[in-house]
Design a protein around this motif. Structure first.
Motif, PDB file in Angstrom:
ATOM      1  N   UNK A  61     -13.056   1.343   2.291  1.00  0.00           N
ATOM      2  CA  UNK A  61     -11.888   0.988   3.165  1.00  0.00           C
ATOM      3  C   UNK A  61     -10.474   1.002   2.503  1.00  0.00           C
ATOM      4  N   UNK A  62      -9.565   1.265   3.266  1.00  0.00           N
ATOM      5  CA  UNK A  62      -8.367   1.522   2.390  1.00  0.00           C
ATOM      6  C   UNK A  62      -7.848   0.241   2.258  1.00  0.00           C
ATOM      7  N   UNK A  63      -7.490  -0.039   0.674  1.00  0.00           N
ATOM      8  CA  UNK A  63      -6.635  -1.134   0.395  1.00  0.00           C
ATOM      9  C   UNK A  63      -5.367  -0.992  -0.038  1.00  0.00           C
ATOM     10  N   UNK A  64      -4.532  -1.399   0.412  1.00  0.00           N
ATOM     11  CA  UNK A  64      -3.006  -1.078   0.196  1.00  0.00           C
ATOM     12  C   UNK A  64      -2.481  -2.501  -0.785  1.00  0.00           C
ATOM     13  N   UNK A  65      -1.876  -1.982  -2.054  1.00  0.00           N
ATOM     14  CA  UNK A  65      -1.514  -3.269  -2.761  1.00  0.00           C
ATOM     15  C   UNK A  65      -0.416  -2.514  -3.850  1.00  0.00           C
ATOM     16  N   UNK A  66       0.219  -3.588  -4.279  1.00  0.00           N
ATOM     17  CA  UNK A  66       1.177  -3.182  -5.368  1.00  0.00           C
ATOM     18  C   UNK A  66       0.645  -3.652  -6.594  1.00  0.00           C
ATOM     19  N   UNK A  67      -0.159  -4.724  -6.746  1.00  0.00           N
ATOM     20  CA  UNK A  67      -0.455  -5.321  -7.844  1.00  0.00           C
ATOM     21  C   UNK A  67      -1.962  -5.333  -7.988  1.00  0.00           C
ATOM     22  N   UNK A  68      -2.584  -4.484  -8.912  1.00  0.00           N
ATOM     23  CA  UNK A  68      -3.943  -4.526  -9.270  1.00  0.00           C
ATOM     24  C   UNK A  68      -4.748  -5.684  -9.537  1.00  0.00           C
ATOM     25  N   UNK A  69      -3.895  -6.679 -10.047  1.00  0.00           N
ATOM     26  CA  UNK A  69      -4.364  -8.080 -10.215  1.00  0.00           C
ATOM     27  C   UNK A  69      -4.757  -8.820  -8.981  1.00  0.00           C
TER      28      UNK A  69
END
Length: 216
Positions: A188-196
């Motif tokens: 799935x597509x994951x949208x994130x600014x912070x990998x943590x």
């Protein structure tokens, strides 16, 4: 209005059943765990309930202070919110039982979200701090986890640090042990600014679905 007490026993189990064992009471709570709702919205989610029965159950739940009514909306109180653990255990027990051939109320995404929220809260630790927008079966839910408590509300989360979409069939597959959360997350597509935040969310979801499946 005096509530019907069919058992009238002092045992805590009996006291709980005096309220929650009444027909449709648990189902009404399930509908409200998905969020505040009007009488018509609750009835729409419970096609088999008669209007007078729903009125009686809502009155009893309000009298017991599990539910509040503000204007035309019914909302769970803090005590009402605490019944999510009961609903989760019923769902976890019932997932292995045979389903009726012709169910009168096909499961909806809001019902699944209530179960998922119960599993997440069971899995959440006191130090978990997560905000995410989850798309479950193409509908958005705002997930907030803090202090060992979880809230999963219908609707999008503005400026969500993480967005992840999956289906209830993914949840069931993980609960059966057929796949891992990391597997469907990679698809799935994951949208994130912070990998943590991504790592924390995926770890929490894995723990939650393991609990739902009875692995923990």
């Amino acid at each position: 209005m005096s509530r019907l007490k069919p058992y009238a026993m002092s045992c805590p189990v009996s006291l709980s059943l005096d309220l929650l064992g009444n027909r449709w009471a648990i189902h009404v709570l399930r509908e409200l765990h998905a969020g505040p709702a009007s009488f018509a919205q609750i009835k729409a989610g419970l096609p088999g309930i008669a209007s007078n029965m729903l009125s009686a159950r809502l009155s009893e739940l309000c009298e017991a202070r599990l539910v509040d009514k503000t204007h035309r909306l019914y909302t769970l109180t803090d005590t009402g919110q605490s019944t999510r653990a009961i609903l989760f255990e019923l769902a976890r027990f019932g997932r292995s039982l045979p389903k009726p051939d012709a169910p009168t109320d096909p499961e909806g995404v809001s019902h699944h979200a209530v179960v998922l929220a119960g599993a997440i809260e069971r899995a959440a630790g006191p130090l978990d701090d997560i905000r995410a927008e989850i798309w479950l079966d193409d509908e958005p839910f705002a997930l907030t986890v803090a202090g060992g408590r979880a809230a999963l509300q219908a609707g999008s989360m503005p400026l969500a640090p993480v967005q992840l979409a999956f289906s209830w069939s993914d949840v069931e597959a993980v609960a059966r042990g057929d796949k891992r959360v990391a597997n469907f997350a990679a698809e799935r597509e994951i949208t994130a600014e912070d990998p943590l935040q991504v790592a924390a969310l995926l770890d929490l979801l894995q723990k939650a679905m393991d609990i739902y499946g009875g692995f923990k």
